[in-house]
Design a protein around this motif. Structure first.
Motif, PDB file in Angstrom:
ATOM      1  N   LEU A  49     -14.854   1.617 -10.150  1.00  0.00           N
ATOM      2  CA  LEU A  49     -13.485   1.303 -10.555  1.00  0.00           C
ATOM      3  C   LEU A  49     -12.501   2.098  -9.696  1.00  0.00           C
ATOM      4  N   ILE A  50     -12.577   1.865  -8.408  1.00  0.00           N
ATOM      5  CA  ILE A  50     -11.619   2.482  -7.496  1.00  0.00           C
ATOM      6  C   ILE A  50     -10.789   1.387  -6.847  1.00  0.00           C
ATOM      7  N   ILE A  51      -9.648   1.789  -6.359  1.00  0.00           N
ATOM      8  CA  ILE A  51      -8.778   0.864  -5.641  1.00  0.00           C
ATOM      9  C   ILE A  51      -8.314   1.571  -4.370  1.00  0.00           C
ATOM     10  N   GLU A  52      -8.446   0.899  -3.238  1.00  0.00           N
ATOM     11  CA  GLU A  52      -8.090   1.505  -1.962  1.00  0.00           C
ATOM     12  C   GLU A  52      -6.681   1.085  -1.566  1.00  0.00           C
ATOM     13  N   ILE A  53      -5.828   2.078  -1.396  1.00  0.00           N
ATOM     14  CA  ILE A  53      -4.422   1.827  -1.067  1.00  0.00           C
ATOM     15  C   ILE A  53      -4.216   1.936   0.430  1.00  0.00           C
ATOM     16  N   PRO A  54      -3.772   0.874   1.088  1.00  0.00           N
ATOM     17  CA  PRO A  54      -3.512   0.956   2.525  1.00  0.00           C
ATOM     18  C   PRO A  54      -2.145   1.586   2.790  1.00  0.00           C
ATOM     19  N   ILE A  55      -2.150   2.675   3.532  1.00  0.00           N
ATOM     20  CA  ILE A  55      -0.902   3.346   3.895  1.00  0.00           C
ATOM     21  C   ILE A  55      -0.698   3.156   5.386  1.00  0.00           C
ATOM     22  N   LYS A  56       0.433   2.566   5.753  1.00  0.00           N
ATOM     23  CA  LYS A  56       0.617   2.110   7.129  1.00  0.00           C
ATOM     24  C   LYS A  56       1.573   2.990   7.933  1.00  0.00           C
ATOM     25  N   PHE A  57       1.145   3.271   9.157  1.00  0.00           N
ATOM     26  CA  PHE A  57       2.012   3.920  10.135  1.00  0.00           C
ATOM     27  C   PHE A  57       2.376   2.870  11.167  1.00  0.00           C
ATOM     28  N   VAL A 100      -4.722  -0.830  16.812  1.00  0.00           N
ATOM     29  CA  VAL A 100      -4.685  -0.350  15.430  1.00  0.00           C
ATOM     30  C   VAL A 100      -5.877   0.570  15.193  1.00  0.00           C
ATOM     31  N   VAL A 101      -5.606   1.741  14.641  1.00  0.00           N
ATOM     32  CA  VAL A 101      -6.694   2.666  14.307  1.00  0.00           C
ATOM     33  C   VAL A 101      -6.755   2.786  12.786  1.00  0.00           C
ATOM     34  N   ASN A 102      -7.978   2.735  12.266  1.00  0.00           N
ATOM     35  CA  ASN A 102      -8.196   2.749  10.823  1.00  0.00           C
ATOM     36  C   ASN A 102      -8.893   4.026  10.392  1.00  0.00           C
ATOM     37  N   PHE A 103      -8.441   4.579   9.285  1.00  0.00           N
ATOM     38  CA  PHE A 103      -9.047   5.773   8.721  1.00  0.00           C
ATOM     39  C   PHE A 103      -9.181   5.588   7.206  1.00  0.00           C
ATOM     40  N   THR A 104     -10.100   6.330   6.648  1.00  0.00           N
ATOM     41  CA  THR A 104     -10.204   6.422   5.196  1.00  0.00           C
ATOM     42  C   THR A 104     -10.225   7.896   4.833  1.00  0.00           C
ATOM     43  N   HIS A 115       8.243  13.235   6.284  1.00  0.00           N
ATOM     44  CA  HIS A 115       8.231  11.773   6.319  1.00  0.00           C
ATOM     45  C   HIS A 115       6.841  11.248   5.981  1.00  0.00           C
ATOM     46  N   ASN A 116       5.826  11.860   6.561  1.00  0.00           N
ATOM     47  CA  ASN A 116       4.459  11.391   6.355  1.00  0.00           C
ATOM     48  C   ASN A 116       3.967  11.642   4.933  1.00  0.00           C
ATOM     49  N   VAL A 117       4.253  12.824   4.396  1.00  0.00           N
ATOM     50  CA  VAL A 117       3.781  13.108   3.046  1.00  0.00           C
ATOM     51  C   VAL A 117       4.527  12.243   2.032  1.00  0.00           C
ATOM     52  N   LYS A 118       5.768  11.919   2.308  1.00  0.00           N
ATOM     53  CA  LYS A 118       6.537  11.041   1.423  1.00  0.00           C
ATOM     54  C   LYS A 118       5.974   9.618   1.473  1.00  0.00           C
ATOM     55  N   LEU A 119       5.550   9.184   2.672  1.00  0.00           N
ATOM     56  CA  LEU A 119       4.950   7.863   2.832  1.00  0.00           C
ATOM     57  C   LEU A 119       3.676   7.743   1.994  1.00  0.00           C
ATOM     58  N   SER A 147      -1.418   2.536  12.709  1.00  0.00           N
ATOM     59  CA  SER A 147      -2.552   3.074  11.968  1.00  0.00           C
ATOM     60  C   SER A 147      -2.480   2.654  10.506  1.00  0.00           C
ATOM     61  N   ILE A 148      -3.658   2.389   9.942  1.00  0.00           N
ATOM     62  CA  ILE A 148      -3.767   2.112   8.515  1.00  0.00           C
ATOM     63  C   ILE A 148      -4.770   3.096   7.930  1.00  0.00           C
ATOM     64  N   MET A 149      -4.337   3.854   6.945  1.00  0.00           N
ATOM     65  CA  MET A 149      -5.229   4.776   6.268  1.00  0.00           C
ATOM     66  C   MET A 149      -5.497   4.263   4.858  1.00  0.00           C
ATOM     67  N   SER A 150      -6.768   4.057   4.537  1.00  0.00           N
ATOM     68  CA  SER A 150      -7.144   3.642   3.189  1.00  0.00           C
ATOM     69  C   SER A 150      -7.304   4.887   2.319  1.00  0.00           C
ATOM     70  N   PHE A 151      -6.611   4.882   1.201  1.00  0.00           N
ATOM     71  CA  PHE A 151      -6.598   6.044   0.306  1.00  0.00           C
ATOM     72  C   PHE A 151      -7.184   5.617  -1.030  1.00  0.00           C
ATOM     73  N   PRO A 152      -8.480   5.890  -1.295  1.00  0.00           N
ATOM     74  CA  PRO A 152      -9.098   5.463  -2.551  1.00  0.00           C
ATOM     75  C   PRO A 152      -8.532   6.225  -3.755  1.00  0.00           C
ATOM     76  N   ILE A 153      -8.272   5.481  -4.826  1.00  0.00           N
ATOM     77  CA  ILE A 153      -7.778   6.065  -6.068  1.00  0.00           C
ATOM     78  C   ILE A 153      -8.712   5.676  -7.214  1.00  0.00           C
TER      79      ILE A 153
END
Length: 284
Positions: free
Chosen positions: A178-186, A246-250, A199-203, A153-159
C-alpha cells in the motif's frame, strides 16, 4: 528455484537467508515479492518476528498483522496502466554498484543551518529526510548534466499510505502493498533556481502534501485511479530509459520504521542496508 516477479504462484513471497561468520557475527538477509508486500509490511514482520523470538511468544498469541486489504481494495483487472517493454538481455547483464555515504550529526546540523539561512520564506522546517533528499537529488542532477546544461529529472518518492487514509482506519497494520510513488519533477526552467536549496526542498514538500491531501478522505477506486495517473505522469513522454534528456531516480527512507530496533535477543543490529535491483538511491 523458479522466480517470476509478476507470478506469485511460482515466486516465494519472502526468502530469508542467514549467514554466520567465524567471528561469531550473523547476517540476516530478506528478499520479498513487491507485488504482494511493501517495505512497511516487511519491516513490521521482521520487527515482530524478533520480538516473538526474544520473548518466546506462543504461536497462538502471534497476531500482529491483518489480511484485510482485499476487503478494501477488491481484485480488478487494470488495462490502463502503461507497461514498459522489458529488455531481457539488458536485465541479465545489468550490474549495480552500491555506495555508502555517512552523514554525521554535525554535518546534518550544518546542513540545517544552510537551509535556515536560505529558506526564510519556506513557512516550514524541513525534516532530515527532506533535507538529505534535496541535497542528494541536487547533486545527482548536476552529475548527470554539465556545467552549462542540466537535464530534466523525475524523482519517484514512495509514500506509505497505511495510517494516512482516514476512510480506512483499519489498514494501519495490514499485510500487503500500500505505497504510492509521487513523481517530483525538475524542469529545464528550474535551472536558475537549482542553486537555491529552499526551492528544491519546497518542491519536494509541496508535491508530497498535494498527493497525501488527495488520499486522506477518498475511496479505494479513487486511490487506484490516482496511482494510475501518477504512474503515467512519471513516464509521460519518456521512452522507457531511451530518452537521454531525462534522468530518473527513486528515493526512499527507513527513518521511523521499527526495523532499526529489531532485536532477536542479541541486541539491535550494528549495520543495515536496504538494497534494490533497480537504479535508485535509498538511505536510512
Amino acid at each position: 528455484m523458479d522466480v517470476d516477479e509478476m507470478n506469485l504462484f511460482v515466486t516465494p513471497l519472502m526468502v530469508v537467508q542467514i549467514t554466520t561468520f567465524e567471528c561469531g557475527g550473523l547476517a540476516l538477509a530478506i528478499s520479498h515479492a513487491h507485488p504482494a508486500m511493501d517495505g512497511s509490511t516487511t519491516f513490521k514482520i521482521i520487527y515482530e518476528w524478533a520480538k516473538v523470538c526474544k520473548f518466546g511468544t506462543p504461536c497462538k498469541d502471534i497476531n500482529f498483522m491483518n489480511f484485510n486489504l482485499g476487503t478494501f481494495f477488491p481484485y480488478k483487472v487494470l488495462t490502463t496502466i502503461l507497461e514498459p517493454p522489458v529488455d531481457e538481455a539488458n536485465v541479465k547483464t545489468l550490474k549495480l554498484i552500491a555506495r555508502k555515504f555517512v552523514f554525521e550529526e554535525d554535518s546534518i546540523s550544518r546542513l540545517k543551518e544552510k537551509f535556515d539561512s536560505v529558506g526564510e520564506g519556506l513557512g516550514f522546517k524541513p525534516s532530515r529526510v527532506e533535507m538529505i533528499t534535496t541535497l542528494l537529488w541536487r547533486s545527482l542532477i548536476h552529475s548527470a548534466g554539465s556545467n552549462s546544461y542540466l537535464k530534466r529529472s523525475i524523482m519517484s518518492f514512495p509514500i506509505n499510505l497505511c495510517g494516512k487514509v482516514a476512510t480506512f482506519p483499519k489498514i494501519a497494520n495490514s499485510f500487503g502493498n500500500l505505497i504510492i510513488e509521487i513523481p517530483i519533477k525538475f524542469e529545464h526552467d528550474d535551472e536558475t533556481k537549482m542553486e537555491a536549496l529552499h526551492h528544491n526542498v519546497k518542491l519536494i514538500k509541496e508535491s508530497v502534501q498535494v498527493i497525501i491531501s488527495k488520499c486522506v478522505k477518498t475511496t479505494s477506486d479513487e486511490i487506484v485511479s490516482l496511482v494510475i495517473d501518477l504512474y503515467k505522469d512519471s513516464y509521460a513522454g519518456l521512452e522507457w530509459g531511451g530518452d537521454n534528456e531525462v534522468v530518473n531516480f527513486t528515493c526512499s527512507s527507513l527513518c521511523r520504521f521499527p526495523v532499526q530496533k529489531t532485536d532477536f535477543g542479541w541486541g539491535e543490529p550494528s549495520l543495515m542496508h536496504f538494497g534494490s535491483r533497480h537504479s535508485q538511491f535509498e538511505y536510512i
